[in-house]
Motif scaffolding. Structure first.
Motif, short mmCIF file in Angstrom:
data_model
loop_
_atom_site.label_atom_id
_atom_site.label_comp_id
_atom_site.label_asym_id
_atom_site.label_seq_id
_atom_site.Cartn_x
_atom_site.Cartn_y
_atom_site.Cartn_z
N MET A 65 47.97 3.29 9.72
CA MET A 65 46.93 3.55 8.74
C MET A 65 46.00 2.33 8.60
O MET A 65 44.82 2.47 8.28
N SER A 66 46.54 1.14 8.82
CA SER A 66 45.71 -0.07 8.78
C SER A 66 44.54 0.06 9.75
O SER A 66 43.42 -0.36 9.46
N ASP A 67 44.78 0.63 10.92
CA ASP A 67 43.73 0.82 11.92
C ASP A 67 42.77 1.94 11.51
O ASP A 67 41.56 1.83 11.70
N VAL A 68 43.32 3.01 10.96
CA VAL A 68 42.48 4.14 10.55
C VAL A 68 41.43 3.67 9.53
O VAL A 68 40.29 4.12 9.54
N LEU A 69 41.83 2.72 8.69
CA LEU A 69 40.91 2.24 7.65
C LEU A 69 39.77 1.39 8.21
O LEU A 69 38.84 1.05 7.48
N THR A 70 39.85 1.02 9.48
CA THR A 70 38.77 0.22 10.06
C THR A 70 37.81 1.08 10.91
O THR A 70 36.87 0.55 11.48
N LEU A 71 38.05 2.39 10.98
CA LEU A 71 37.21 3.25 11.83
C LEU A 71 35.82 3.45 11.22
O LEU A 71 35.67 3.44 10.01
N LYS A 72 34.86 3.67 12.10
CA LYS A 72 33.51 3.94 11.59
C LYS A 72 33.40 5.40 11.20
O LYS A 72 33.71 5.76 10.09
N ASP A 73 32.93 6.25 12.09
CA ASP A 73 32.82 7.66 11.72
C ASP A 73 33.66 8.50 12.64
O ASP A 73 33.38 8.58 13.82
N CYS A 74 34.68 9.11 12.10
CA CYS A 74 35.54 9.94 12.92
C CYS A 74 36.04 11.11 12.08
O CYS A 74 36.57 10.92 11.00
N PRO A 75 35.85 12.34 12.57
CA PRO A 75 36.26 13.49 11.78
C PRO A 75 37.73 13.87 11.94
O PRO A 75 38.31 14.48 11.06
N LEU A 76 38.35 13.51 13.11
CA LEU A 76 39.68 14.04 13.41
C LEU A 76 40.69 12.94 13.73
O LEU A 76 40.43 12.08 14.56
N LEU A 77 41.84 13.01 13.07
CA LEU A 77 42.93 12.06 13.35
C LEU A 77 44.13 12.81 13.92
O LEU A 77 44.55 13.83 13.37
N LEU A 78 44.68 12.29 15.03
CA LEU A 78 45.96 12.77 15.53
C LEU A 78 46.99 11.71 15.15
O LEU A 78 46.81 10.54 15.46
#
Ligand SMILES: Nc1ncnc2c1ncn2[C@@H]1O[C@H](COP(=O)(O)OP(=O)(O)OP(=O)(O)O)[C@@H](O)[C@H]1O
Ligand SMILES: [Mg+2]
Lengths: 113, 138
Positions: A34-47
């Protein structure tokens, strides 16, 4: 791809957000961190294989509307409640992260980087 | 607008509840989704830290037409070496925190990236206060 097509190729099971079945998705990101997910710019889909309430919270903050839970992880009622509150789509899938990512990549979903 | 939230020790299930209600309040203000995201990602990182690394605390949020001020004040062990803690990849997170998908040592650097101003006050044995400011107009 539409969410409906994604569910089709993954043999997935939609748990909430059925009203979004025809939404178009162009990009995806795969991570259990989740630490990495919080640094994403614009992304609609997470696996992801991380299946808890914090996954939903993190996606709420990072504006990820669609989550595919891989490795036959099961979504809980608390997760559905929180996801519905935020108009999100939750999908369960039996495949591994590698296989799920590979299928969607072959079908044309783009990586973030 | 002024908000205050109490963060309870070890309350991982509710981690993000405060950030979530701030997000709802900001959505009423016609701000761009990019600005809202910067605010809530930074606040959420700080909120998770107060639960993961300290024993809970209080969040204070002030919003006016030009900016948002956020203060996350915890009771906790403090940070012995703040320069080190600000580096990407430095983490002392416990296994249970890592099991929840956190503990990559990305939080403090990510807060810094997302806000216009970040000030951290910390005292070993007492606690840590993270103050952040985001301007709505560039
Ligand atoms: N509120 C706090 N109280 C005490 N120590 C803290 C606090 N916030 C951060 N730290 C210390 O600083 C380190 C780095 O924090 P940071 O948020 O960057 O990473 P993390 O929380 O370990 O992992 P991540 O944020 O990527 O999930 C922590 O591991 C911890 O040692
Ligand atoms: Mg952190």
């Amino acid at each position: 791809m539409t969410i409906k097509e994604i569910i089709g190729v993954l043999d997935g099971n939609i748990r909430c957000g059925e009203s979004h079945l025809n939404d178009e998705i162009t990009k995806a990101f795969s991570s259990d961190l989740m630490s990495d997910v919080l640094t994403l710019k614009d992304c609609p889909l997470l696996l992801t294989g991380l299946c808890n309430v914090q996954t939903i919270r993190t996606c709420e903050m990072a504006n990820l509307q669609v989550i595919v839970f891989v490795r036959h992880k099961k979504v809980t009622p608390e997760m559905i409640e929180l996801a519905e509150e935020n108009d999100m789509v939750l999908i369960e899938c039996e495949y591994s992260m590698f296989k799920t990512s590979g299928i969607l990549y072959m079908k044309g979903l783009e990586p973030l980087y | 607008m002024h908000f205050e939230y109490t963060i309870k020790e070890g309350d991982f299930v509710n981690a993000g509840a405060a950030s979530s209600s701030v997000k709802k309040a900001l959505k009423q203000l016609n701000l761009s989704s990019a600005v809202i995201k910067r605010v809530v990602v930074a606040l959420y990182e700080a909120e998770v830290n107060a639960i993961a690394h300290a024993y809970g605390g209080t969040i204070y949020v002030d919003i006016d037409s030009e900016r948002i001020l956020m203060k996350v004040a915890d009771r906790g062990p403090g940070i012995p070496d703040l320069d080190l803690a600000m580096q990407e990849g430095y983490s002392t997170a416990r296994p249970e925190v890592r099991d929840m998908g956190f503990g990559a040592g990305m939080g403090l650097p990510n807060m810094k990236k997302n806000v216009d101003k970040l000030v951290v006050h910390t005292k070993v044995g007492e606690g840590t206060t993270v103050e952040m400011e985001v301007n709505f107009v560039e």
